[in-house]
Scaffold this motif. Structure first.
Motif, mmCIF file in Angstrom:
data_model
loop_
_atom_site.group_PDB
_atom_site.id
_atom_site.type_symbol
_atom_site.label_atom_id
_atom_site.label_comp_id
_atom_site.label_asym_id
_atom_site.label_seq_id
_atom_site.Cartn_x
_atom_site.Cartn_y
_atom_site.Cartn_z
ATOM 1 N N LEU A 193 0.807 -0.947 0.160
ATOM 2 C CA LEU A 193 0.090 0.178 0.090
ATOM 3 C C LEU A 193 0.727 1.616 -0.664
ATOM 4 O O LEU A 193 1.756 0.906 1.260
ATOM 5 C CB LEU A 193 -0.731 -0.310 1.054
ATOM 6 N N THR A 195 0.618 5.213 0.399
ATOM 7 C CA THR A 195 -0.813 6.298 0.474
ATOM 8 C C THR A 195 -0.418 7.861 -0.512
ATOM 9 O O THR A 195 0.674 8.344 0.139
ATOM 10 C CB THR A 195 -0.815 6.344 2.127
ATOM 11 N N THR A 219 -3.991 5.681 -2.254
ATOM 12 C CA THR A 219 -5.218 5.843 -1.401
ATOM 13 C C THR A 219 -4.707 7.241 -2.025
ATOM 14 O O THR A 219 -3.497 8.082 -2.417
ATOM 15 C CB THR A 219 -4.652 5.704 -0.210
ATOM 16 N N ASP A 247 -9.503 1.894 4.962
ATOM 17 C CA ASP A 247 -9.786 0.514 5.500
ATOM 18 C C ASP A 247 -10.117 -1.442 4.737
ATOM 19 O O ASP A 247 -9.968 -2.075 4.307
ATOM 20 C CB ASP A 247 -9.112 0.519 6.516
ATOM 21 N N LEU A 261 -1.847 -7.886 3.399
ATOM 22 C CA LEU A 261 -0.761 -6.045 2.364
ATOM 23 C C LEU A 261 0.736 -7.163 3.580
ATOM 24 O O LEU A 261 0.273 -7.412 4.676
ATOM 25 C CB LEU A 261 -1.033 -4.818 3.606
ATOM 26 N N VAL A 264 3.329 -0.898 3.717
ATOM 27 C CA VAL A 264 2.856 -0.274 3.645
ATOM 28 C C VAL A 264 3.568 1.406 2.976
ATOM 29 O O VAL A 264 5.038 0.899 4.388
ATOM 30 C CB VAL A 264 2.213 0.138 4.702
ATOM 31 N N ASP A 266 4.467 4.935 3.829
ATOM 32 C CA ASP A 266 3.106 6.281 4.138
ATOM 33 C C ASP A 266 4.306 7.458 4.104
ATOM 34 O O ASP A 266 5.111 7.229 4.761
ATOM 35 C CB ASP A 266 2.954 5.678 5.613
ATOM 36 N N VAL A 272 -2.588 5.774 10.398
ATOM 37 C CA VAL A 272 -2.296 5.428 9.447
ATOM 38 C C VAL A 272 -2.137 3.644 10.282
ATOM 39 O O VAL A 272 -2.104 2.467 9.427
ATOM 40 C CB VAL A 272 -0.522 5.080 8.606
ATOM 41 N N ALA A 276 -3.998 0.540 9.279
ATOM 42 C CA ALA A 276 -3.128 -0.522 8.559
ATOM 43 C C ALA A 276 -3.231 -1.967 9.172
ATOM 44 O O ALA A 276 -2.622 -2.875 8.400
ATOM 45 C CB ALA A 276 -1.902 0.217 7.861
ATOM 46 N N LEU A 280 -2.482 -5.599 7.917
ATOM 47 C CA LEU A 280 -1.285 -6.084 7.739
ATOM 48 C C LEU A 280 -1.389 -7.432 8.081
ATOM 49 O O LEU A 280 -2.071 -7.939 9.368
ATOM 50 C CB LEU A 280 -0.079 -5.216 8.584
ATOM 51 N N ILE A 286 5.010 -1.383 8.471
ATOM 52 C CA ILE A 286 4.930 -0.117 7.522
ATOM 53 C C ILE A 286 6.207 0.898 7.703
ATOM 54 O O ILE A 286 6.435 1.328 8.791
ATOM 55 C CB ILE A 286 4.015 0.617 9.057
#
Length: 380
Positions: A193, A195, A219, A247, A261, A264, A266, A272, A276, A280, A286
């Motif tokens: 992902l 963002t 996103t 989400d 996921l 991420v 970000d 988040v 997330a 996840l 992340i």
């Protein structure tokens, strides 16, 4: 005469002031014994430059040229530059590294003193002339990288800072990979992902992840940006972060064969982690390279129980820059350019680029064309 673009000091409080742009005439730089002279062709803006004009960035300078991204041609070499290096660089089109003080350590800058690492452009911590919003720049040859030949000048100028930031956030920190081959093996078939698609770092991360073989979701608050990411750049899906249940909407887009996921990337912060963590896999990562929503973010017990790994990431090293540029060259990736204005002296048009950033209108990088490639450097 050669010119530099700086900011002009006016009274005002941080966050309320907006320093005006100022064009200055300066003497043509002369290379020192171990320096080369680069004729700049294009330079690009970053959010950092808007923060500098608002006095929301530390260590700003009113004398240093603005901007950290640039591409140009080497037109002269100092007397003590290695002859082989000089021969390889003279008349070569090069990318300028966007920072100083970080050679190769994957953990972070080698010198633990925070002041040892600085981003180029508008910085009081670097030698005079450190910035790309100017006609000429003096540099150590080690701070140059051959520009990929498939890139236009605008595309090349759009690459350095966002490409380096995305590479480290995705590859070094996100995938935990030491090189591109290891990154491709780690990314193959995973769900990532990214963002805030539309910003330069997010777009670079999307392009790199797709090239590495990952399945990428994005996103944005703008449906048109989500559509462009899917239609033009290979995103597998996307959701609007303005929707309260984004989400859950993203969860419905994940493939049944891998309904979670893995990673991420970000740059916003905010909620988040709490969002997330529901998506996840246990032990997912992340990788955070910025916090545009707020300077703090929540860390939840649910993230702890799921062994989620939160990793901070800021730009990258000289070695990572070289690896990123090589990756772009081998995969013929074209950085996304949102808009180009021509002329370092067109202050009104350049102010318009800053307004694009302020309003979040851009999809990709905002570029200033400074000089045509091949232009006779003796004109200035």
């Amino acid at each position: 005469m050669p010119r530099t673009l700086t900011i002009k000091k006016v009274d005002g409080k941080p966050g309320q002031v907006y320093y005006p742009l100022q064009l200055n005439e300066v003497p043509r730089p002369v290379p020192g014994p171990k320096e080369v002279l680069v004729r700049l062709h294009a330079a690009a803006l970053n959010h950092r430059d808007l923060f500098i004009r608002q006095q929301l960035y530390p260590g700003i300078s009113f004398e240093q040229p603005l901007l950290a991204d640039g591409v140009g041609t080497v037109v002269e070499a100092g007397a003590d530059v290695d002859p082989a290096v000089a021969r390889s660089l003279l008349r070569a089109r090069v990318l300028l590294t966007p920072s100083r003080g970080w050679a190769a350590d994957p953990r972070g800058p080698e010198d633990p003193n925070p002041a040892s690492f600085s981003v180029v452009g508008g910085s009081a911590l670097l030698p005079p002339g450190s910035g790309t919003a100017q006609d000429y720049a003096l540099l150590d040859p080690a701070e140059l990288e051959p520009a990929p030949p498939h890139l236009t000048a605008a595309e090349a100028a759009a690459l350095p800072l966002v490409g380096l930031t995305a590479w480290r956030a995705l590859v070094t920190k996100g995938l935990g990979a030491p090189d591109a081959d290891a990154a491709a093996a780690a990314a193959d078939g995973i769900n990532v992902l990214v963002t805030g698609i539309g910003g330069g770092v997010a777009l670079s991360a999307l392009q790199f992840a797709v090239a590495l073989g990952a399945r990428v979701f994005v996103t944005s608050g703008d449906p048109a940006k989500l559509e462009r990411a899917r239609r033009e750049l290979g995103a597998a899906g996307g959701v609007s972060y303005r929707d309260a249940a984004w989400d859950k909407q993203l969860a419905a887009q994940l493939p049944a064969s891998r309904p979670y996921l893995d990673l991420v990337i970000d740059g916003a912060g905010g909620d988040v982690v709490s969002r997330a963590v529901r998506l996840l896999r246990p032990g997912g990562v992340i990788s955070v390279y910025g916090m545009t929503v707020a300077p703090k973010m929540d860390w939840t017990m649910q993230a702890v129980l799921r062994n989620v790994d939160l990793r901070g990431s800021t730009m990258g090293s000289r070695a990572e820059f070289r690896a990123m540029v090589d990756f772009v060259r081998r995969h013929t990736i074209h950085p996304i350019v949102s808009r180009v204005v021509r002329g370092l002296d067109d202050i009104a048009a350049i102010d318009g680029l800053f307004e694009d950033i302020r309003a979040g209108r851009q999809f990709g990088k905002l570029v200033i064309e400074i000089s045509p490639e091949g232009e006779d450097s003796a004109k200035l």
